[in-house]
Design an enzyme around this catalytic site. Structure first.
Site, PDB file in Angstrom:
ATOM      1  N   CYS A 170      42.303  25.150  29.216  1.00  0.00           N
ATOM      2  CA  CYS A 170      42.070  26.661  29.334  1.00  0.00           C
ATOM      3  C   CYS A 170      40.425  26.662  29.198  1.00  0.00           C
ATOM      4  O   CYS A 170      39.904  27.741  29.926  1.00  0.00           O
ATOM      5  CB  CYS A 170      42.855  27.512  28.456  1.00  0.00           C
ATOM      6  SG  CYS A 170      44.711  27.244  28.575  1.00  0.00           S
ATOM      7  N   GLU A 185      47.915  34.146  26.595  1.00  0.00           N
ATOM      8  CA  GLU A 185      46.661  33.397  26.865  1.00  0.00           C
ATOM      9  C   GLU A 185      46.599  32.871  28.396  1.00  0.00           C
ATOM     10  O   GLU A 185      47.584  32.166  28.544  1.00  0.00           O
ATOM     11  CB  GLU A 185      46.064  32.204  25.616  1.00  0.00           C
ATOM     12  CG  GLU A 185      44.834  31.890  25.833  1.00  0.00           C
ATOM     13  CD  GLU A 185      44.692  30.485  26.639  1.00  0.00           C
ATOM     14  OE1 GLU A 185      44.308  30.483  27.558  1.00  0.00           O
ATOM     15  OE2 GLU A 185      45.113  29.572  25.768  1.00  0.00           O
ATOM     16  N   GLY A 191      49.879  30.300  30.003  1.00  0.00           N
ATOM     17  CA  GLY A 191      49.877  29.936  31.297  1.00  0.00           C
ATOM     18  C   GLY A 191      49.005  30.579  32.473  1.00  0.00           C
ATOM     19  O   GLY A 191      47.864  31.259  31.883  1.00  0.00           O
ATOM     20  N   SER A 192      49.444  30.723  33.497  1.00  0.00           N
ATOM     21  CA  SER A 192      48.373  31.122  34.368  1.00  0.00           C
ATOM     22  C   SER A 192      48.318  32.839  34.475  1.00  0.00           C
ATOM     23  O   SER A 192      49.508  33.503  34.321  1.00  0.00           O
ATOM     24  CB  SER A 192      48.887  30.799  36.169  1.00  0.00           C
ATOM     25  OG  SER A 192      50.044  31.587  36.404  1.00  0.00           O
ATOM     26  N   THR A 193      47.174  33.588  34.951  1.00  0.00           N
ATOM     27  CA  THR A 193      47.242  34.851  34.795  1.00  0.00           C
ATOM     28  C   THR A 193      48.106  35.266  35.893  1.00  0.00           C
ATOM     29  O   THR A 193      48.736  36.379  35.720  1.00  0.00           O
ATOM     30  CB  THR A 193      45.992  35.225  35.330  1.00  0.00           C
ATOM     31  OG1 THR A 193      44.814  34.576  34.325  1.00  0.00           O
ATOM     32  CG2 THR A 193      45.552  36.698  35.623  1.00  0.00           C
ATOM     33  N   GLY A 194      48.542  34.803  36.927  1.00  0.00           N
ATOM     34  CA  GLY A 194      49.174  35.347  38.151  1.00  0.00           C
ATOM     35  C   GLY A 194      50.621  35.649  37.420  1.00  0.00           C
ATOM     36  O   GLY A 194      51.501  36.613  37.720  1.00  0.00           O
TER      37      GLY A 194
END
Length: 542
Positions: free
Chosen positions: A328, A294, A266-269
Site C-alpha cells: 500500500c 485503509e 483493500g481498494s478505495t473503490g
C-alpha cells in the site's frame, strides 16, 4: 476473580532474521517451503464456531510464481455459511466479552510467542507460496510485524483501560471500555499476512467477536493464521473465517441488525461501495457501526536539488519494487530535480537492471511474481499504454511473461507530463513514474504534487537542506498519513510508525497504535456518589 492490577510484558519489536545463505534459519525455512510445495494439495476449510466446514465448491490455489502447481483447495461457502458464522460469533460474544482482560491478553501474547517459535517457518513458507514474497519480505511481514501487532496491541489495550477520569470528593468516576454490541466484519487483503491477522485479532483482543473474510489469494496462509489462533487458545466462535464471494458476504452481513463494525484493508473503490451499503442500511442496525479502512495510495518521493543522488536512487529502487510494488505504501510516483537527474538515473538504472526475477525459493531473486492473472493483466495494460505515448519513456523493464508465473519486470516510466496517467492512477504493481522538474521550481512542484492525487497514504522528502525539508513537511501536511524524511516511503514498524492515511486512502485510524484499538470499544461512564443528598433544596434557595 481478578484482585490485582496486572502489568503486561513490555513490548519490543521482534528481531528480523537475516536468512543469509548457509544460515540455519534459511535452511529450515526452505525445507518447510519445499515440504508444503510438494505435499498433496490440502483442503482449506471455513472455520465457523470452531468447526471446519468443507463444501462441494472448490477453488484451486496456486503460487503466483508457478500458477500450474496446485497446492490447495479453498472450500467456497454460501450465504448460509455467512449466517452460521454470525450466529456462532453472537453465541460466543457474552462469554468472551466477560472474560477478564488479562486472559485475552495472555491468549495473544501466547500467539506472539508461538509465531516467534514453532509457527514461524510454517507461516513464512505459506506466505512465500501464497503471495510470492522473498525471504526478507516474508520475514518482516508474516513473522515480525504480526508478532509486533500481538505484543504491542496488548500493551495499548492496557493503556486504554488505565485511562480514567478524575473524581471530586464524595464521588468516584470510572470509565469502562465495553466491546461493541454485535459483531465485527474483518475484510482483509492479499498483500500482508500480518494485516489479515491483525484486522481480525485487534477487535477480538478488545472483547469483540469477528466474522473474517480473507482475500481469495491469501486463503492458503490464512489457514495458518486460524491454526495459530486455535493453538493460542482463542475460543471457538470468537473469530470465524468464511471463504465466500464478497457480494454474498456483504448481502448477509450488512443487512444484519447486529453488525457493529467493519475492519477493512483493500481498494478505495470497494471501501466506498461498502460505506454506501452500510449507510443505506443504517436504520437496521442496533448501533452506528464503526467503519475503519485503509485503502489505496499513490505514494510519492519528493526530491530536492540538494539531495544525494545515490540515496535518491536507492529510495526509489527499494521503495518502488520491493514485493513487486504491491505494498500500500510503495513508491509509485517521484519528482526529481533536473540538476541531479542524470546521476540519479545512472545509479537507479544500474540498480534496477541488476535485479534478479523469479521464484522466492531462490534467495538471489529480488523480485518475484505479482499476485494473480487479474493483477498481471491490469499492470501489463498500463505498461502497454505507456509504450504508445509520446510524452513517456520507459527506462527500465517494460516486459512481462505470464506463461509460468505472473512475472513483470520492474518498469520505470519517465514523463514530461506531471498529470500523466501513471502519475495519477493507482497501479499496485512494479511500475514507477518519474517527473523531472526544473530544479528552481521546488515550491511549485510541491503544490503540483499535492494536487495530483486523490490519495494521501505515504510519501517522502529527500533533501540535505533543512529549510526545504521543513517547507515540504508543511506544504504536504495533508498529502500523506505516513511521511518520511530522507527515506523511502515504505517500511512502517508497529510501535514506531503507526500506519494509515487520509483522503482517498482511508480513515487514518493507524494500525499499530492505540487509536485503532479505541475504535473497537464503546465507553461507559460510571459515577458513584458515596453519600447521596436527602433534600432537594440547594443552598441558593435560602
Amino acid at each position: 476473580m481478578s484482585n490485582a492490577f496486572f502489568q503486561v510484558p513490555i513490548a519490543k519489536n521482534e528481531p528480523v532474521k537475516a536468512y543469509a545463505p548457509g544460515s540455519a534459519e534459511r535452511e529450515n525455512l526452505l525445507a518447510e517451503y519445499k515440504r508444503m510445495l510438494n505435499q498433496d494439495p490440502i483442503q482449506i476449510p471455513m472455520n465457523i464456531g470452531g468447526k471446519e466446514i468443507l463444501t462441494d465448491k472448490k477453488h484451486p490455489l496456486a503460487p503466483p510464481h508457478d500458477h500450474s502447481k496446485v497446492i490447495g483447495y479453498a472450500n467456497i461457502g454460501d450465504a448460509g455459511h455467512v449466517q452460521q458464522a454470525i450466529d456462532s460469533a453472537l453465541k460466543a460474544r457474552a462469554k468472551w466479552a466477560a472474560l477478564p482482560w488479562q486472559d485475552r491478553a495472555a491468549i495473544f501474547l501466547k500467539a506472539a510467542d508461538l509465531l516467534a517459535g514453532p509457527f514461524r517457518d510454517r507461516m513464512n513458507a505459506a506466505t512465500m507460496l501464497a503471495q510470492s514474497k522473498n525471504f526478507y519480505q516474508t520475514e518482516i511481514d508474516a513473522a515480525c510485524e504480526l508478532i509486533d501487532f500481538f505484543r504491542f496491541n496488548v500493551q495499548y489495550m492496557t493503556q486504554i483501560y488505565k485511562d480514567q477520569p478524575e473524581s471530586l470528593p464524595g464521588m468516584w468516576n470510572r470509565l469502562e471500555y465495553r466491546p461493541l454490541e454485535g459483531f465485527v466484519f474483518a475484510l482483509t487483503p492479499f498483500n500482508f499476512t500480518s494485516i489479515a491477522a491483525n484486522l481480525s485479532a485487534a477487535p477480538a483482543m478488545m472483547g469483540n467477536v469477528v466474522v473474517w473474510k480473507p482475500a481469495d489469494s491469501q486463503i492458503y496462509s490464512a489457514q495458518v493464521i486460524m491454526d495459530l489462533f486455535k493453538e493460542a487458545g482463542v475460543p471457538d466462535g470468537v473469530i470465524n473465517m468464511v471463504t465466500v464471494d464478497g457480494p454474498v458476504a456483504g448481502d448477509v452481513i450488512f443487512k444484519h441488525k447486529d453488525f457493529a463494525g467493519l475492519h477493512f484493508t483493500g481498494s478505495t473503490g470497494v471501501f466506498r461501495l461498502l460505506w454506501k451499503e452500510i449507510a443505506n442500511n443504517i436504520e437496521i442496525y442496533r448501533s452506528y457501526p464503526r467503519i475503519v479502512g485503509e485503502t489505496g495510495g499513490k505514494d510519492f518521493v519528493m526530491v530536492h536539488k540538494s539531495a544525494e543522488p545515490a540515496s535518491v536512487a536507492t529510495a526509489l529502487s527499494r521503495g518502488a519494487f520491493e514485493f513487486q510494488g504491491q505494498k500500500c505504501s510503495a513508491a509509485s510516483r517521484a519528482y526529481v530535480p533536473s540538476n541531479i537527474w542524470p546521476e540519479v538515473k545512472r545509479i537507479f538504472v544500474e540498480q534496477v537492471n541488476s535485479f534478479k526475477i523469479g521464484s522466492p525459493e531462490d534467495g538471489s531473486n529480488f523480485v518475484n511474481a505479482v499476485i494473480d492473472k487479474r493483477a498481471f493483466d491490469k499492470i501489463s495494460g498500463y505498461i502497454d499504454y505507456c509504450k504508445t505515448q509520446s510524452d513517456a519513456e520507459i527506462i527500465t523493464g517494460g516486459n512481462y511473461d505470464g506463461s509460468k508465473g505472473y512475472f513483470i519486470e520492474p518498469t520505470t516510466v519517465v514523463t514530461s507530463n506531471p498529470k500523466f496517467r501513471t502519475m495519477c492512477e493507482e497501479i499496485f504493481g512494479p511500475v514507477l513514474t518519474i517527473y523531472v522538474y526544473d530544479e528552481n521550481k521546488f515550491e511549485e512542484t510541491l503544490e503540483l504534487l499535492d494536487q495530483t492525487s486523490e490519495y494521501a497514504l505515504t510519501g517522502s522528502i529527500i533533501s540535505q537542506d533543512r529549510y526545504a525539508i521543513n517547507l515540504a513537511t508543511e506544504r504536504l501536511v495533508n498529502a500523506a498519513g505516513n511521511f518520511y524524511i530522507n527515506d523511502k516511503p515504505t517500511g512502517a514498524v508497529v510501535g514506531q510508525q503507526p500506519f494509515g492515511g487520509a483522503r482517498g486512502s482511508g480513515t487514518n485510524d493507524k494500525a499499530g497504535a492505540s487509536m485503532n484499538l479505541l475504535r473497537w470499544v464503546s465507553a461507559r461512564t460510571i459515577k458513584e456518589t458515596f453519600v447521596p443528598p436527602t433534600d432537594y433544596r440547594y443552598p441558593f434557595l435560602g
